[in-house]
Design a protein around this motif. Structure first.
Motif, PDB file in Angstrom:
ATOM      1  N   GLY A  45       0.832  -1.198   0.000  1.00 36.59           N
ATOM      2  CA  GLY A  45       0.000   0.000   0.000  1.00 36.59           C
ATOM      3  C   GLY A  45       0.865   1.246   0.000  1.00 36.59           C
ATOM      4  O   GLY A  45       1.984   1.254  -0.534  1.00 36.59           O
ATOM      5  N   VAL A  46       0.381   2.294   0.625  1.00 37.34           N
ATOM      6  CA  VAL A  46       1.129   3.547   0.690  1.00 37.34           C
ATOM      7  C   VAL A  46       2.365   3.356   1.571  1.00 37.34           C
ATOM      8  O   VAL A  46       2.288   2.788   2.661  1.00 37.34           O
ATOM      9  CB  VAL A  46       0.253   4.679   1.261  1.00 37.34           C
ATOM     10  CG1 VAL A  46       1.064   5.955   1.452  1.00 37.34           C
ATOM     11  CG2 VAL A  46      -0.939   4.928   0.348  1.00 37.34           C
ATOM     12  N   VAL A  47       3.514   3.831   1.092  1.00 37.49           N
ATOM     13  CA  VAL A  47       4.745   3.749   1.875  1.00 37.49           C
ATOM     14  C   VAL A  47       5.337   5.153   2.033  1.00 37.49           C
ATOM     15  O   VAL A  47       5.025   6.068   1.270  1.00 37.49           O
ATOM     16  CB  VAL A  47       5.776   2.811   1.216  1.00 37.49           C
ATOM     17  CG1 VAL A  47       5.206   1.414   1.061  1.00 37.49           C
ATOM     18  CG2 VAL A  47       6.240   3.346  -0.127  1.00 37.49           C
ATOM     19  N   ALA A  48       6.178   5.294   3.049  1.00 34.66           N
ATOM     20  CA  ALA A  48       6.830   6.572   3.312  1.00 34.66           C
ATOM     21  C   ALA A  48       8.323   6.369   3.429  1.00 34.66           C
ATOM     22  O   ALA A  48       8.789   5.307   3.877  1.00 34.66           O
ATOM     23  CB  ALA A  48       6.282   7.209   4.593  1.00 34.66           C
ATOM     24  N   ILE A  90       7.349   2.176   6.386  1.00 35.69           N
ATOM     25  CA  ILE A  90       8.191   3.364   6.437  1.00 35.69           C
ATOM     26  C   ILE A  90       9.648   2.932   6.407  1.00 35.69           C
ATOM     27  O   ILE A  90      10.058   2.001   7.106  1.00 35.69           O
ATOM     28  CB  ILE A  90       7.906   4.205   7.698  1.00 35.69           C
ATOM     29  CG1 ILE A  90       6.461   4.709   7.676  1.00 35.69           C
ATOM     30  CG2 ILE A  90       8.880   5.378   7.805  1.00 35.69           C
ATOM     31  CD1 ILE A  90       6.046   5.459   8.916  1.00 35.69           C
ATOM     32  N   SER A  91      10.432   3.620   5.589  1.00 35.80           N
ATOM     33  CA  SER A  91      11.874   3.385   5.529  1.00 35.80           C
ATOM     34  C   SER A  91      12.584   4.649   5.985  1.00 35.80           C
ATOM     35  O   SER A  91      12.281   5.742   5.510  1.00 35.80           O
ATOM     36  CB  SER A  91      12.300   3.030   4.103  1.00 35.80           C
ATOM     37  OG  SER A  91      13.696   2.867   4.030  1.00 35.80           O
ATOM     38  N   LEU A 121       8.688  -1.425   9.232  1.00 33.67           N
ATOM     39  CA  LEU A 121       9.701  -0.389   9.386  1.00 33.67           C
ATOM     40  C   LEU A 121      11.065  -0.957   9.022  1.00 33.67           C
ATOM     41  O   LEU A 121      11.449  -2.032   9.473  1.00 33.67           O
ATOM     42  CB  LEU A 121       9.708   0.096  10.841  1.00 33.67           C
ATOM     43  CG  LEU A 121      10.671   1.225  11.212  1.00 33.67           C
ATOM     44  CD1 LEU A 121      10.320   2.503  10.464  1.00 33.67           C
ATOM     45  CD2 LEU A 121      10.630   1.481  12.717  1.00 33.67           C
ATOM     46  N   SER A 122      11.788  -0.256   8.168  1.00 32.37           N
ATOM     47  CA  SER A 122      13.173  -0.617   7.894  1.00 32.37           C
ATOM     48  C   SER A 122      14.051   0.570   8.263  1.00 32.37           C
ATOM     49  O   SER A 122      13.687   1.725   8.016  1.00 32.37           O
ATOM     50  CB  SER A 122      13.370  -1.011   6.422  1.00 32.37           C
ATOM     51  OG  SER A 122      12.987   0.027   5.550  1.00 32.37           O
ATOM     52  N   LEU A 123      15.203   0.269   8.863  1.00 33.26           N
ATOM     53  CA  LEU A 123      16.053   1.302   9.431  1.00 33.26           C
ATOM     54  C   LEU A 123      17.497   1.114   8.977  1.00 33.26           C
ATOM     55  O   LEU A 123      18.079   0.041   9.160  1.00 33.26           O
ATOM     56  CB  LEU A 123      16.006   1.237  10.963  1.00 33.26           C
ATOM     57  CG  LEU A 123      14.647   1.415  11.633  1.00 33.26           C
ATOM     58  CD1 LEU A 123      14.753   1.078  13.113  1.00 33.26           C
ATOM     59  CD2 LEU A 123      14.136   2.837  11.446  1.00 33.26           C
TER      60      LEU A 123
END
Length: 489
Positions: A154-157, A235-236, A258-260
């Motif tokens: 879906g929508v990612v940031a 979110i990345s 979440l990826s960091l």
């Protein structure tokens, strides 16, 4: 947006750009503007509309509306859009490099190389999107058929850093586009113009409204909206470990993917059997790229006692040849630090090391080049573990050299950090190369290679350097959901 950018024959009309939401340019906002200064000269080059929670919400709404249409395109159709953007980036390479150099101080030739690096992710994922394969699973009964399919989340940031304003943006955006996910991008304030220039190219490439959105401004407000809004599924983030830990807490509220990619403190190990000429050149390339402002640059150089003198001489000779100056000068190799805070941290680390007994072999002072945030390329010897530079990420053009006597000792020292992003070793011994590479607790290992990052390989850290991978076929996984379908017949 007030702009003072001298870009020769520019087709990217940066003066008329604002935040980019739903295919529209927001040039005037009630919250005013924020300023971008050239770190080479401290001159104001732009005032950018300051977005906040309202603009982030509008961008998310636009991306949510764009999702059904974008995901319904075939992988080949999405690839066509990606390759159009890639081609425009390469066509406007010099303009993008100029913008990047002026706003965050990267040496011009490095900026040009970053445009190529960024474009490589669009090339790679334009093909990787065609390889999102499902599978069939042997059924437990003759009247069943079992299937697994993969669908976009879906929508990612994406929250991107200033030190690689196009490289990190493309590394996050490309797999999202390939998977079928519209994006909302929050660039760092010091590198907003590069992101907006990319948005302009996306507009020129004809991307559907809402597929790519750029919202800059209040980090707290925009971040809060990205993490609170239920439509944002993944979110990345690339940035500091301290901020990353706070984002983990935020992500828990809605269990967002979440990826960091967080901080690093890379060891650079030179064994006594290494090709010292290659090792010294590699150390220069790793340590001084982007004036030492990279998460994977060599921060701790460990050299075997038997070759330390020779290596140091070669290394210092090469470092002294580096030219410091205005980042737009194509002959310059070392531009300024990004801001006064970055410069002060470098000075603090050098002063601390000298007070504790370090010897400065070259550099060690602020540079008199222009009026910017310049620091001389610096090499220090007699380094001990109690110095700040051996435990904290310096993020500047300072290379500390420490000595070691055996493999076990240096592996222990290299791993003695909470970080685990990148490590380097130089050796001509095959057995040592394999065993040490396997023993280093880092997500990326450069074995006789100072510049290991490429689009086709996974990039990411261990320990407190984050989790998740970008690049390679692994980099698209977090943008997909696996759905199991059990069919009764």
């Amino acid at each position: 947006m007030a702009v003072n950018l001298q870009v020769q024959n520019s087709l990217i009309d940066i003066e008329n750009l604002g935040l980019y939401v739903n295919g529209e340019w927001l040039t005037t906002l009630k919250s005013g503007t924020f300023k971008i200064k050239n770190p080479s000269t401290k001159e104001l080059i732009a005032e950018v509309p300051k977005g906040g929670r309202e603009e982030a919400k509008a961008a998310i709404k636009a991306a949510e509306a764009a999702f059904p249409g974008w995901k319904s395109l075939t992988a080949a159709e999405r690839a066509d859009y990606m390759l159009k953007l890639r081609d425009l980036m390469l066509e406007h390479q010099e303009e993008l490099a100029t913008i990047m150099s002026m706003e965050m101080g990267k040496a011009y030739n490095e900026s040009k190389a970053e445009v190529n690096f960024s474009a490589s992710f669009l090339t790679w994922y334009s093909e990787e999107g065609k390889r999102i394969y499902g599978e069939t699973v042997p059924a437990s009964a003759p009247n069943k058929r079992l299937m697994v399919i993969k669908q976009p989340v879906g929508v990612v940031a994406a929250i991107t850093p200033w030190n690689f304003p196009l490289g990190m943006l493309a590394r996050k955006l490309a797999p999202a586009l390939a998977a079928g996910c519209p994006s909302v991008i929050k660039p760092a304030s010091q590198a907003t113009l590069s992101a907006l220039a990319l948005a302009k190219l996306a507009e020129m490439a004809g991307y559907p409204k809402g597929v790519i959105n750029i919202v800059a401004g209040s980090t707290r407000e925009i971040s809060d909206e990205l993490f609170d809004h239920p439509a944002v599924k993944k979110i990345s983030f690339t940035g500091s470990t301290e901020v990353g830990k706070e984002l983990v807490k935020k992500s828990a509220r809605r269990l967002k993917k979440l990826s960091l990619e967080l901080g690093g403190h890379a060891p650079f190990i030179v064994f006594e059997d290494a090709d010292l000429e290659k090792a010294a050149s590699g150390a220069v390339a790793s340590k001084f790229r982007n004036s030492g402002q990279t998460c994977i640059c060599a921060n701790r150089i460990y050299v075997h006692r038997n070759v330390k003198k020779k290596f140091s001489e070669l290394f210092v000779e090469k470092v002294k040849e580096l030219k410091v100056g205005n980042s737009l000068d194509s002959s310059v190799e070392i531009g300024p630090l990004v801001n006064e805070g970055g410069l002060n941290k470098v000075k603090e680390h050098v002063d601390d090391a000298v007070q504790k007994g370090a010897e400065v072999l070259c550099g060690g002072n602020t540079s008199d080049e222009g009026n910017g945030y310049f620091y001389e390329p610096t090499v220090m010897d007699n380094i001990t573990d109690d110095m700040k530079i051996m435990s904290e990420e310096t993020f500047g053009p300072v290379a500390p050299i420490a000595v070691f006597d055996d493999d076990e000792e240096v592996i222990k020292k290299a791993n003695d950090t909470e970080y685990g992003l990148a490590a380097y070793l130089y050796t001509s011994n095959l057995e040592r190369a394999v065993l040490v590479s396997e023993s280093l607790n880092f997500g990326v290992v450069g074995l006789n290679d100072a510049i290991p990052s490429v689009a086709q390989a996974p990039f990411g850290g261990m320990n407190e350097s984050g989790y998740g991978r970008e690049g390679g076929h692994q980099g698209i996984r977090d943008y997909l959901e696996e759905k199991f379908i059990s069919l009764g017949i």
